[in-house]
Design a protein around this motif. Sequence first.
Motif, mmCIF file in Angstrom:
data_model
loop_
_atom_site.group_PDB
_atom_site.id
_atom_site.type_symbol
_atom_site.label_atom_id
_atom_site.label_comp_id
_atom_site.label_asym_id
_atom_site.label_seq_id
_atom_site.Cartn_x
_atom_site.Cartn_y
_atom_site.Cartn_z
ATOM 1 N N VAL A 125 1.555 -7.048 5.979
ATOM 2 C CA VAL A 125 2.473 -5.914 6.072
ATOM 3 C C VAL A 125 3.370 -6.144 7.280
ATOM 4 N N ASN A 126 4.452 -5.379 7.386
ATOM 5 C CA ASN A 126 5.460 -5.650 8.412
ATOM 6 C C ASN A 126 5.370 -4.776 9.657
ATOM 7 N N GLY A 127 4.326 -3.981 9.793
ATOM 8 C CA GLY A 127 4.228 -3.091 10.944
ATOM 9 C C GLY A 127 3.840 -3.797 12.231
ATOM 10 N N GLY A 147 1.271 1.017 9.539
ATOM 11 C CA GLY A 147 2.100 1.032 8.344
ATOM 12 C C GLY A 147 2.250 2.434 7.795
ATOM 13 N N LYS A 148 2.865 2.546 6.621
ATOM 14 C CA LYS A 148 3.097 3.823 5.961
ATOM 15 C C LYS A 148 2.182 3.947 4.747
ATOM 16 N N GLU A 151 2.362 1.883 1.323
ATOM 17 C CA GLU A 151 3.140 0.652 1.509
ATOM 18 C C GLU A 151 2.403 -0.531 0.871
ATOM 19 N N PRO A 152 3.129 -1.465 0.226
ATOM 20 C CA PRO A 152 2.448 -2.597 -0.406
ATOM 21 C C PRO A 152 1.823 -3.544 0.617
ATOM 22 N N ASN A 190 -7.394 0.246 2.698
ATOM 23 C CA ASN A 190 -6.379 0.458 1.676
ATOM 24 C C ASN A 190 -6.564 1.792 0.948
ATOM 25 N N GLU A 209 -2.422 -1.077 -1.800
ATOM 26 C CA GLU A 209 -1.524 -0.107 -1.181
ATOM 27 C C GLU A 209 -2.154 0.353 0.122
ATOM 28 N N LEU A 210 -1.379 0.361 1.176
ATOM 29 C CA LEU A 210 -1.874 0.714 2.504
ATOM 30 C C LEU A 210 -2.363 2.156 2.537
#
Length: 240
Positions: A125-127, A147-148, A151-152, A190, A209-210
């Motif tokens: 993830v990008n966080g 993350g949100k 989020e994938p 998740n 999914e996060l």
Amino acid sequence: MICGLVSCSSNGGFAPVSDRYNPAERTPPYYIVSAGDTLFSIAWRYGFELKGLATANDIASPYTIYPGQAILLQESSQAPVKQRAQAKAPAAPAPRTAPAVAQKPSIAVQKNVSLRTNERWRWPVNGRVVRPFVATGQAHKGIDIKGKMGEPVHASRSGVVVYAGSGLVGYGNLLILKHSDRYLSAYGHNRRLTVKEGDKVKVGQVIAELGDSGTDSVKLHFEVRVEGKPVDPLKLLPRR
């Protein structure tokens, strides 16, 4: 005042729910298999290399285990004498009618899991990292990435799903991927898993999914293990 999912402090405010992740669990001499356990999940929980744990217990691939079976928590390169193993383990109910708890990937899939040498690790993830890897003391066997919700979550590298479930306390809904005979990665907390045990996945593929299962906030707990031992994922992931 109603205190439900959050706890109330003495001054009338709210205290945050604590993160229930506890990686410093003391290793007992043996483990009694419960429904839903796999040898992969037991090895992961106690930090063992799968083949060494299987050899110590004289369990051959595809690593079928049974509810009530006693698993010696040790590694070995040579199979122990069965009588010796039985003497160390407690009496366990005979698995006459108990269903097998088998690894879902077939033997062929397990043996064919491999990585291209030029395939790089990628961020799941990008966080931002909100909790780093800690090797000693109050050990933290991976990193937590903010993350949100929903989020994938992406596979950090190609591999096979060897565990998908919520049976490991403190990880919530957890996925474990096998990338090679040496490398495993895990994705915890998740909201929903989008792949199942035995599925082959490609690097970058959406696998979950996060969420905030098993913890106090929305984040991904990400671990990498080499031959069963945790390593700092930041040493493998690309800098950003």
